[in-house]
Design an enzyme around this catalytic site. Structure first.
Site, short mmCIF file in Angstrom:
data_model
loop_
_atom_site.label_atom_id
_atom_site.label_comp_id
_atom_site.label_asym_id
_atom_site.label_seq_id
_atom_site.Cartn_x
_atom_site.Cartn_y
_atom_site.Cartn_z
N GLY A 1 0.66 -5.37 1.31
CA GLY A 1 -0.21 -5.03 0.42
C GLY A 1 -0.47 -5.29 -0.86
O GLY A 1 -1.09 -6.11 -1.36
N ALA B 1 0.74 -1.25 -0.21
CA ALA B 1 -0.08 -0.18 0.10
C ALA B 1 1.00 1.36 0.05
O ALA B 1 1.91 1.33 0.36
CB ALA B 1 -1.19 0.31 1.30
N GLU C 1 -0.80 -8.82 -0.49
CA GLU C 1 -1.90 -9.65 -0.29
C GLU C 1 -3.39 -9.87 -0.89
O GLU C 1 -3.56 -9.95 -1.50
CB GLU C 1 -2.72 -8.48 0.95
CG GLU C 1 -1.42 -9.16 2.11
CD GLU C 1 -2.39 -6.99 3.57
OE1 GLU C 1 -2.32 -6.59 3.33
OE2 GLU C 1 -2.43 -7.51 4.14
N GLU D 1 5.21 -4.56 6.82
CA GLU D 1 4.66 -3.69 7.42
C GLU D 1 4.70 -3.51 9.03
O GLU D 1 4.96 -2.95 9.36
CB GLU D 1 2.75 -4.35 8.21
CG GLU D 1 2.11 -4.09 6.47
CD GLU D 1 2.24 -5.16 5.72
OE1 GLU D 1 3.11 -6.28 6.06
OE2 GLU D 1 1.28 -5.08 4.76
N1 DAK Z 1 4.13 2.71 -0.13
C1 DAK Z 1 4.61 4.32 -0.81
N2 DAK Z 1 5.82 4.28 -1.49
C2 DAK Z 1 6.74 3.88 -2.41
C3 DAK Z 1 6.03 2.25 -1.54
C4 DAK Z 1 4.92 2.19 -1.18
N3 DAK Z 1 4.96 0.83 -0.25
N4 DAK Z 1 7.13 1.42 -2.27
C5 DAK Z 1 8.00 2.33 -3.11
N5 DAK Z 1 8.13 2.95 -3.07
C6 DAK Z 1 8.77 4.37 -3.90
C7 DAK Z 1 10.14 4.93 -2.97
O1 DAK Z 1 9.82 5.59 -1.86
C8 DAK Z 1 10.90 5.55 -4.00
O2 DAK Z 1 10.48 7.04 -4.02
P1 DAK Z 1 10.58 7.77 -4.77
O3 DAK Z 1 11.97 7.62 -3.06
O4 DAK Z 1 11.71 7.25 -5.63
O5 DAK Z 1 9.71 9.25 -4.91
C9 DAK Z 1 10.42 4.49 -5.37
O6 DAK Z 1 9.05 4.31 -4.57
C10 DAK Z 1 11.06 3.44 -5.81
O7 DAK Z 1 11.47 3.02 -4.41
P2 DAK Z 1 13.33 2.47 -3.88
O8 DAK Z 1 14.52 3.40 -4.04
O9 DAK Z 1 12.97 2.30 -2.50
O10 DAK Z 1 12.97 1.70 -4.61
P3 DAK Z 1 14.56 0.21 -4.02
O11 DAK Z 1 14.76 -0.63 -5.19
O12 DAK Z 1 16.12 1.12 -3.30
O13 DAK Z 1 14.02 -0.03 -2.70
C11 DAK Z 1 11.92 -1.83 -2.12
C12 DAK Z 1 12.43 -1.47 -2.64
C13 DAK Z 1 10.41 -2.32 -2.37
C14 DAK Z 1 12.83 -2.81 -0.93
C15 DAK Z 1 11.44 -0.40 -0.85
O14 DAK Z 1 11.22 0.67 -2.02
C16 DAK Z 1 10.76 -0.64 0.38
O15 DAK Z 1 10.96 -0.96 1.20
N6 DAK Z 1 9.78 -0.75 0.42
C17 DAK Z 1 8.32 -0.35 0.93
C18 DAK Z 1 7.98 -1.96 1.10
C19 DAK Z 1 7.23 -1.92 1.90
O16 DAK Z 1 7.28 -1.65 3.76
N7 DAK Z 1 5.67 -2.61 1.77
C20 DAK Z 1 4.40 -2.52 2.96
C21 DAK Z 1 3.69 -1.44 2.80
S1 DAK Z 1 2.39 -1.21 4.40
C22 DAK Z 1 -5.20 -1.62 3.80
C23 DAK Z 1 -5.06 -2.70 3.38
C24 DAK Z 1 -3.36 -2.75 3.48
C25 DAK Z 1 -2.30 -2.24 3.77
C26 DAK Z 1 -2.88 -1.20 4.10
C27 DAK Z 1 -3.78 -1.07 4.63
N8 DAK Z 1 -6.72 -1.38 4.08
C28 DAK Z 1 -7.81 -2.03 3.62
C29 DAK Z 1 -7.14 0.22 4.97
C30 DAK Z 1 -0.93 -2.63 3.65
C31 DAK Z 1 -0.28 -1.71 3.93
C32 DAK Z 1 1.08 -1.43 3.20
O17 DAK Z 1 1.34 -2.54 2.29
#
Ligand code: DAK
Length: 259
Positions: free
Chosen positions: A110, A67, A113, A133
């Site tokens: 997400g 997400a 999921e 998360e």
């Molecule tokens: N959200 C927003 N931006 C994201 C992102 C994300 N989840 N993942 C990557 N990006 C963006 C980065 O910020 C970056 O943007 P800029 O800084 O260039 O503007 C761009 O994508 C490229 O990412 P990186 O520079 O970080 O690329 P790397 O290759 O270095 O790293 C990575 C890739 C996937 C390891 C890293 O980006 C990362 O750790 N991303 C976050 C992964 C994460 O934590 N995912 C879980 C998020 S929480 C709900 C339903 C579902 C959910 C919540 C509520 N409801 C129905 C209410 C789910 C929650 C989640 O998924």
């Protein structure tokens, strides 16, 4: 319909619609618009008689990295509640036609999921699955503690969600989360091939099989068996059942009408 973050291609092969998440710079992070659009595209696919199976995909680098964290970062609990985002996820869950996820690269949070909401997952060997998360102070919120546990068992689900580590496709194949792992250049074609095979089956039977298998996931055994039995009887009200069995007896290929 015009989509901002999706590319939708109906009939790429007979009966197969492709829905591609197209927000590459953000690694296909699932903001509210993306989720709304996926819901709309799947609703349209359900309503489209020519569509028999959907392939949901991202790109080689990311199916979806979760997400959109930036969109959620400052939200209060009440704001999150009022956004009612689960409604979109429910639309995806209730899609009647089979949906195959074609996954490569990051399939996280997400994103994972979302893939688990699909009926099957075909992955590239470079795909990585995870529920990270915990690393940003929250927990899986759209089925990650439930569907993942049912699919891979308690021990591995705990490890995935508590460490937030990323797991390679091969490991997820062994754990039973996904259907197959193929070389990266082939994963999309492989998903299309599988979709095409299903698209040729009698559609009412396909729909009721999907509904019945999901019942095994979502209900107790007695209720699941009851639903299976009712759906089984219901298929005897279709022309395709008569045609399928007659074709077998007459040693010819069946022609499905979807009725
Ligand atoms: N959200 C927003 N931006 C994201 C992102 C994300 N989840 N993942 C990557 N990006 C963006 C980065 O910020 C970056 O943007 P800029 O800084 O260039 O503007 C761009 O994508 C490229 O990412 P990186 O520079 O970080 O690329 P790397 O290759 O270095 O790293 C990575 C890739 C996937 C390891 C890293 O980006 C990362 O750790 N991303 C976050 C992964 C994460 O934590 N995912 C879980 C998020 S929480 C709900 C339903 C579902 C959910 C919540 C509520 N409801 C129905 C209410 C789910 C929650 C989640 O998924």
């Amino acid at each position: 319909m015009e989509y901002q973050f999706l590319l939708v291609k109906p009939n790429v092969r007979p009966g197969v619609t492709v829905v591609q998440i197209n927000r590459p710079k953000e690694l296909n992070a699932l903001n509210r618009t993306v989720m709304e659009e996926i819901g709309a595209a799947l609703t349209a696919a359900d309503a489209d008689e020519a569509c028999r199976c959907v392939v949901l995909t991202g790109n080689e680098r990311a199916f979806a990295a979760g997400a959109d964290i930036k969109e959620m970062a400052d939200a209060s609990a009440v704001e999150m509640l009022n956004r009612d985002q689960f409604a979109r996820w429910e639309i995806i869950r209730k899609t009647k036609k089979p949906v195959i996820a074609a996954v490569s690269g990051f399939c996280l949070g997400g994103g994972c999921e979302l893939a688990m909401l699909c009926d099957m997952i075909v992955a590239s060997e470079s795909a990585q699955f995870g529920q990270p998360e915990v690393n940003i102070g929250v927990m899986p919120g759209a089925g990650g503690t439930q569907r993942l546990t049912k699919a891979v068992g308690k021990a591995l689900a705990m490890e995935i969600a508590l460490t937030g580590r990323f797991f390679p496709a091969q490991k997820m194949l062994e754990a039973g989360l996904i259907n197959r792992v193929v070389p990266t250049e082939l994963y999309f074609q492989e998903a299309i091939k599988l979709a095409e095979e299903i698209a040729q089956k009698p559609p009412v039977a396909v729909r009721l099989i999907k509904e019945s298998i999901n019942a095994a996931f979502e209900t107790h055994l007695d209720e699941g068996l009851m639903r299976e039995r009712k759906n089984f009887y219901l298929l005897f009200a279709t022309e395709d059942q008569k045609e399928g069995m007659a074709a077998f007896v007459e040693k010819r290929k069946a022609e499905w009408k979807g009725k």
